[in-house]
Design a protein around this motif. Sequence first.
Motif, mmCIF file in Angstrom:
data_model
loop_
_atom_site.group_PDB
_atom_site.id
_atom_site.type_symbol
_atom_site.label_atom_id
_atom_site.label_comp_id
_atom_site.label_asym_id
_atom_site.label_seq_id
_atom_site.Cartn_x
_atom_site.Cartn_y
_atom_site.Cartn_z
ATOM 1 N N GLN A 186 47.449 36.633 36.640
ATOM 2 C CA GLN A 186 46.694 37.784 37.191
ATOM 3 C C GLN A 186 46.112 37.735 36.028
ATOM 4 O OE1 GLN A 186 48.624 41.363 38.783
ATOM 5 N NE2 GLN A 186 48.631 40.801 40.818
ATOM 6 N N SER A 188 41.342 39.275 34.814
ATOM 7 C CA SER A 188 40.404 39.788 35.235
ATOM 8 C C SER A 188 39.288 40.083 33.982
ATOM 9 C CB SER A 188 40.885 41.552 34.968
ATOM 10 O OG SER A 188 39.985 42.616 35.514
ATOM 11 N N GLU A 246 37.506 39.046 44.755
ATOM 12 C CA GLU A 246 39.108 39.119 44.359
ATOM 13 C C GLU A 246 39.026 37.444 44.759
ATOM 14 O OE1 GLU A 246 41.304 40.305 43.125
ATOM 15 O OE2 GLU A 246 40.790 42.667 43.204
ATOM 16 N N SER A 265 45.721 35.386 40.075
ATOM 17 C CA SER A 265 45.098 35.621 40.878
ATOM 18 C C SER A 265 43.712 36.047 40.169
ATOM 19 C CB SER A 265 45.823 36.854 41.799
ATOM 20 O OG SER A 265 46.801 36.429 42.276
ATOM 21 N N SER A 267 40.465 38.894 39.177
ATOM 22 C CA SER A 267 39.298 39.427 39.570
ATOM 23 C C SER A 267 38.592 40.233 39.045
ATOM 24 C CB SER A 267 40.609 40.464 39.800
ATOM 25 O OG SER A 267 41.153 41.115 38.088
ATOM 26 N N THR A 270 36.659 45.420 35.478
ATOM 27 C CA THR A 270 36.900 46.878 36.601
ATOM 28 C C THR A 270 36.378 47.209 34.888
ATOM 29 O OG1 THR A 270 38.041 47.157 37.564
ATOM 30 C CG2 THR A 270 37.664 48.877 36.578
ATOM 31 N N LYS A 306 40.356 47.904 41.579
ATOM 32 C CA LYS A 306 40.616 46.318 41.175
ATOM 33 C C LYS A 306 42.114 46.190 40.594
ATOM 34 C CE LYS A 306 36.476 44.844 41.830
ATOM 35 N NZ LYS A 306 35.715 44.116 43.091
ATOM 36 N N ALA A 329 44.944 46.375 43.323
ATOM 37 C CA ALA A 329 43.578 47.152 44.254
ATOM 38 C C ALA A 329 43.791 48.239 45.748
ATOM 39 C CB ALA A 329 42.626 46.087 44.818
#
Length: 757
Positions: A186, A188, A246, A265, A267, A270, A306, A329
């Motif tokens: 994941q 971000s 996303e 993943s 995202s 934030t 998020k 999220a």
Amino acid sequence: MFEVKLRPAPVRAIVKQFFNSFQSRVFSPHTFVVLLLLCISAFGVAGCGGVVALGGGPSSSSGTNAATSITANPSTVDFGSVSVGNSATQKISLVNSGTDAVKLSELSLSNTAFRVDGEGKLPVTLAAGASLSLNVHFSPSSDSDISDQLNVIAASSSGAAAAVKLHGKGASGPAELSGLTCVEAQVSGAGSDSCTISSNIAAGPGGLHVHLSSNISAIKVPATAAIPSGASRATFSAAISKVSAEEKGTITATQGNNTKAFEVSLSPVTTSAGAPELKSLSCTQTLFTGAGKTACTVTLTAKSPKIIQVALASTSTDVTVPASATIAAGSTTASFNAVIAPVASAQSAVISASAGSSTRDISIELKPSKTSPATGSLSLSTSSLQFGDVAVGTAVTKSLTVTSTGNAPVTIKADSTTGAGFSVSGGSFPATLKPGQAVVLTAHFNPTAAGSASGQLTIASNAGTQSVSLAGNGTTTAPSLSALSCSSSSITGSLADTCKVTLSGSAPKGGLSIGLASSSSNVTVPSSITIPATAASATFAANATAVSTAQTVKLTATEGGVSRSISLQLSPALAQLSANATTISFGSVLLSQATTQVVTLTSVGKAPVTVQSVSVKGSGFSLSSVNLPATLNPGQTLALTLIYKASVTGSQTGVLTINSDSSTNPILTINLNATTGGHRVELSWSPPAASSNPVANYKVYRETGSSGGFAKVATTAQPTYTDTNVQSGTTYNYYVTSVGSAGGESQPSNTFTATIP
């Protein structure tokens, strides 16, 4: 479509207009309150050398002389699986940790599958604190499990100054892609992800080349990555771009018919402003006697818009936790398990959770079990070792793994063997194994006379004595050819098939030569192959060339008067092309605004496929430039970027056509659809405060651009209005008045301006 929404909210000032009484037909004084706010939304997101002495032989016991201060790092080297005929290398360091210089005179090995070189020639003197680097090579000649010990001999010592346990396994067949992993599943915002490809055995000469791809444009990977010769893994970096929503992407690694994938993943970032903080860390149980497990939870101060990664850590190795916990999220919590190991004395451990600048801790109390004290135990990888038929005067080896499986350290005192022709090596005892640690011993069978033999390998420790039964048969009769096999009996296209010849027993001294033949020039094999002494099998490559029609080829192995054969079915390689979708939907798209979708074409056959042309039909649909014709090798992909930009509203359909030389579906069609909507402005306001003369309705006035004149566009009984008669590139000004039940109209509200993109 473009929407401008005007909503009441406490962050904006409210403009109040107070009115006096008019004539008797005018309603009584009341207050008209209007609040205009802008919210714009849209459908469709745009989203050295050394002198080495080789000698010595297997014995029933071994030991080291600790008079010198030489230490080896690492003290155990496991090469894993290495393809027969190839070589793997690992480095070790010898360090003089004492205060006096030490003269190293010899490096001793007993198995020719291992060899060593180093920096500087022997003899060499290591000053106090100095070190010597050595490269240890493992080159298996047969499909077998092999162990040895590198003994470092000092001139001043009668025994080994240091010892390094060596282990490796010869494996048949070529190296193949076996795994793909990345550090972060994941991500971000923008960044990079370190990924690793691995093979089942060490790569051969030239390395192992792997094709890489990603199914989304936000993840960029190199086209290929190579596992170096002698290695079984390699790393590469995946570049991650920022995303606005996303999104999930898949990184794919392909080598021949082997494909591995890893999902990442993504995202948006934030921002710290208003982001929730870590509120608490709790566990269902915080006091343990002996081993156990507890469920723990991390909690945020508010729902996170998020994904948030919470880093986890423990101050004690007796309390293990995962590296992180993921809060999804829209959620406030995430759970994980803490695993508790038994302890010998009472102690405390602290589990920590960190997210951003906030950290939360919880203490776990550990006590020793009163009913189940910590005890050590050993487990053996097998209870018996069968050597089969072995030629007299030929030594054959087999490995035994001894593992500490209790919850306390175990001290192995000694190993020994009984039975004619049996011996053991690989151990340096006494030695202490912590829970989970293991040692690999090598059992030898070297018969001196014909006939069956049996014996026992015994391991004595403070956890008791364990034994392994040994059995073999000494023979003066040469072993015979018993089998011929190949990895693939059905071959499509060209392939280097791995085949193996097997004997009924171990090959004698000097080895045993096996004749090989093929019934067709479409499959070539060496004229012969030698099975090394002590081995019972050997592998060779049968190289099949591509054929245009199906046919059967017979391979034959011959030794003495015995022959064994196998039939290989050859089939022509076919080119095939597939697409990742049969329909592409662009969803709702703003008028005159472009959006894209990607179609991925993949060569899924056994032969290269050529994409000859692509075309798009349908109003508003087009295709980004692509170089054609394009030839895709098996496993390769080609990305086509579709664009939709409409000048009229409504639903639109289209077709993407792909022409190729694929043996199946040479013409691929993909249906396209999209919906285009116009812009609109939505107004809403707060009704006036309570009045003796209630509001009957509201009037909405609009000015186009800076024309200087407002015109009424609507009368409504509700405090909302939607203006759909707007054009791109135009600015509109609005105000609202209220009309009382007696007919009087208030002063205008504050004015709001909306510009249509």
